[in-house]
Design a protein around this motif. Sequence first.
Motif, PDB file in Angstrom:
ATOM      1  N   ALA A 269      14.784   1.094  11.423  1.00  0.00           N
ATOM      2  CA  ALA A 269      15.018   0.828   9.999  1.00  0.00           C
ATOM      3  C   ALA A 269      15.793  -0.471   9.776  1.00  0.00           C
ATOM      4  N   ALA A 270      16.892  -0.641  10.529  1.00  0.00           N
ATOM      5  CA  ALA A 270      17.735  -1.826  10.320  1.00  0.00           C
ATOM      6  C   ALA A 270      16.922  -3.112  10.480  1.00  0.00           C
ATOM      7  N   GLN A 271      15.969  -3.099  11.417  1.00  0.00           N
ATOM      8  CA  GLN A 271      15.150  -4.293  11.664  1.00  0.00           C
ATOM      9  C   GLN A 271      14.228  -4.641  10.508  1.00  0.00           C
ATOM     10  N   PHE A 272      13.464  -3.656  10.029  1.00  0.00           N
ATOM     11  CA  PHE A 272      12.517  -4.059   8.988  1.00  0.00           C
ATOM     12  C   PHE A 272      13.169  -4.163   7.611  1.00  0.00           C
ATOM     13  N   ILE A 273      14.365  -3.542   7.443  1.00  0.00           N
ATOM     14  CA  ILE A 273      15.110  -3.734   6.196  1.00  0.00           C
ATOM     15  C   ILE A 273      15.582  -5.188   6.108  1.00  0.00           C
ATOM     16  N   ALA A 274      16.113  -5.685   7.252  1.00  0.00           N
ATOM     17  CA  ALA A 274      16.542  -7.083   7.303  1.00  0.00           C
ATOM     18  C   ALA A 274      15.361  -8.012   7.027  1.00  0.00           C
ATOM     19  N   GLN A 275      14.217  -7.619   7.549  1.00  0.00           N
ATOM     20  CA  GLN A 275      13.006  -8.405   7.335  1.00  0.00           C
ATOM     21  C   GLN A 275      12.599  -8.394   5.858  1.00  0.00           C
ATOM     22  N   CYS A 276      12.642  -7.217   5.242  1.00  0.00           N
ATOM     23  CA  CYS A 276      12.330  -7.118   3.809  1.00  0.00           C
ATOM     24  C   CYS A 276      13.273  -7.999   3.007  1.00  0.00           C
TER      25      CYS A 276
ATOM     26  N   ASN B  57       0.806  -1.231   0.000  1.00  0.00           N
ATOM     27  CA  ASN B  57       0.000   0.000   0.000  1.00  0.00           C
ATOM     28  C   ASN B  57       0.836   1.277   0.000  1.00  0.00           C
ATOM     29  N   ASP B  58       2.153   1.108  -0.153  1.00  0.00           N
ATOM     30  CA  ASP B  58       3.052   2.266  -0.165  1.00  0.00           C
ATOM     31  C   ASP B  58       2.895   3.084   1.116  1.00  0.00           C
ATOM     32  N   ASP B  59       2.870   2.375   2.215  1.00  0.00           N
ATOM     33  CA  ASP B  59       2.629   3.000   3.512  1.00  0.00           C
ATOM     34  C   ASP B  59       3.928   3.192   4.304  1.00  0.00           C
ATOM     35  N   ILE B  60       5.005   3.448   3.589  1.00  0.00           N
ATOM     36  CA  ILE B  60       6.274   3.745   4.258  1.00  0.00           C
ATOM     37  C   ILE B  60       6.680   5.156   3.850  1.00  0.00           C
TER      38      ILE B  60
ATOM     39  N   LEU C 176      16.332   8.460   4.598  1.00  0.00           N
ATOM     40  CA  LEU C 176      16.310   7.300   5.489  1.00  0.00           C
ATOM     41  C   LEU C 176      14.875   6.798   5.597  1.00  0.00           C
ATOM     42  N   VAL C 177      14.699   5.505   5.362  1.00  0.00           N
ATOM     43  CA  VAL C 177      13.350   4.948   5.320  1.00  0.00           C
ATOM     44  C   VAL C 177      12.743   4.845   6.718  1.00  0.00           C
ATOM     45  N   ARG C 178      11.437   5.040   6.799  1.00  0.00           N
ATOM     46  CA  ARG C 178      10.721   4.945   8.070  1.00  0.00           C
ATOM     47  C   ARG C 178       9.426   4.157   7.890  1.00  0.00           C
ATOM     48  N   TRP C 179       9.161   3.322   8.883  1.00  0.00           N
ATOM     49  CA  TRP C 179       7.881   2.603   8.880  1.00  0.00           C
ATOM     50  C   TRP C 179       7.299   2.600  10.283  1.00  0.00           C
ATOM     51  N   THR C 180       6.081   3.052  10.391  1.00  0.00           N
ATOM     52  CA  THR C 180       5.375   3.049  11.664  1.00  0.00           C
ATOM     53  C   THR C 180       4.296   1.986  11.615  1.00  0.00           C
ATOM     54  N   ASP C 181       4.448   0.986  12.443  1.00  0.00           N
ATOM     55  CA  ASP C 181       3.461  -0.083  12.513  1.00  0.00           C
ATOM     56  C   ASP C 181       2.272   0.381  13.355  1.00  0.00           C
ATOM     57  N   SER C 182       1.072  -0.001  12.915  1.00  0.00           N
ATOM     58  CA  SER C 182      -0.130   0.499  13.582  1.00  0.00           C
ATOM     59  C   SER C 182      -0.203   0.113  15.057  1.00  0.00           C
ATOM     60  N   SER C 183       0.339  -1.048  15.427  1.00  0.00           N
ATOM     61  CA  SER C 183       0.243  -1.387  16.847  1.00  0.00           C
ATOM     62  C   SER C 183       1.564  -1.272  17.605  1.00  0.00           C
ATOM     63  N   ARG C 184       2.688  -1.378  16.921  1.00  0.00           N
ATOM     64  CA  ARG C 184       3.969  -1.329  17.641  1.00  0.00           C
ATOM     65  C   ARG C 184       4.677   0.023  17.563  1.00  0.00           C
ATOM     66  N   GLY C 185       4.162   0.928  16.728  1.00  0.00           N
ATOM     67  CA  GLY C 185       4.826   2.227  16.584  1.00  0.00           C
ATOM     68  C   GLY C 185       5.985   2.162  15.605  1.00  0.00           C
ATOM     69  N   GLU C 186       6.915   3.116  15.708  1.00  0.00           N
ATOM     70  CA  GLU C 186       8.022   3.157  14.743  1.00  0.00           C
ATOM     71  C   GLU C 186       8.992   1.996  14.962  1.00  0.00           C
TER      72      GLU C 186
END
Length: 294
Positions: free
Chosen positions: A81-88, A44-47, A68-78
């Motif tokens: 970056a290093a964590q969700f990049i590794a996940q991607c 959904n291009d929500d980053i 620098l990329v940012r992602w805010t999860d609806s329940s966990r907050g921000e």
Amino acid sequence: SQAIAAAERAREAYDPVHISGHEPERSSQWDYSLQARLEEALTNDDISIKLQPQIDLASGQIVGAEALVRWTDSSRGEIPAAQFIAQCESVGRLDDLTQRVMAKSFEAAILCERNGFSPSISINVSSIQLVDRRIVAMIHRELERSSVDPAKITIEITETARIDDLAMARRVCEEIRALGMAVSIDDFGVGSANLEVLSELPFSELKLDRIFVQKMASCPKARAIIVSMVHLAKDMSLICVAEGVEDKATYASLKEIGCDRAQGYLMAKPMPVRAFLELVRKQRSSADVDRFYG
Ligand code: C2E
Ligand code: MG
Ligand code: MG
Ligand code: MG
């Protein structure tokens, strides 16, 4: 059920043997629902991106910014970056993430230009994305969609210790340079094989890792390493950028040593694109630039 399928795919794609020694920084906080929300955010291009100013040390002026990329999860907050990049990466969506960051960075560059300012914008690309020419095709496609001036874009290659096909990496970087962009070696000084990578790839910029930058004011060894890395950059005709500048003493010695640019919390934290524009406007209208930067 779609979310469960996505999570299953994620688990299958996660191959600890393949990435042994470079295991992504997955925290135990990751679970299938967070994974599903990340995939949804990508779809959904929500980053979003934040811009961190880069200052020209000779003039004290803002001349660029790192996206620098940012992602805010609806329940966990921000989420860091290093964590969700590794996940991607582990679910094979790093190219998607990069494509979105690139599109947003190009938009930011164009917005700056419309406001009478043309900073260089740096975009992070992991070295594991240099294994084939897909990244070149993607950059080419994004350039065609946008009116951005490629000369204003720098591709920062991160995690260079993970390059195992130097010849392919060189070819990809050469093609990025041929598109008119600058290429930077990120986090220089940490990881292995950095010097070999430095000598083999067509870089135009060298970014000193903050590990050394942050110690240079208090540790003579770190300072000596910084001094020689700045000289090395000069001898190779590379723009030299220091990251992680947090205090005035470090800022002053980097300037004295002849480092070209600095980035760090002392000057500014990463900020939304609008705030970056506002900061530039404020600096432009101020006669005394040193008022901002020690
Ligand atoms: P990096 O490319 O070395 O980016 C600099 C990191 O240091 C950023 O963390 C930034 O917020 C932080 N930083 C900046 N100034 C200071 C300072 O003065 N002190 C300290 N302690 N930290 C400072 P962030 O945003 O959490 O990003 C972490 C890493 O994630 C980045 O390191 C980069 O390797 C990666 N990354 C970020 N965005 C992207 C992206 O769009 N794509 C890819 N592939 N990687 C990205
Ligand atoms: Mg970077
Ligand atoms: Mg860096
Ligand atoms: Mg770094």
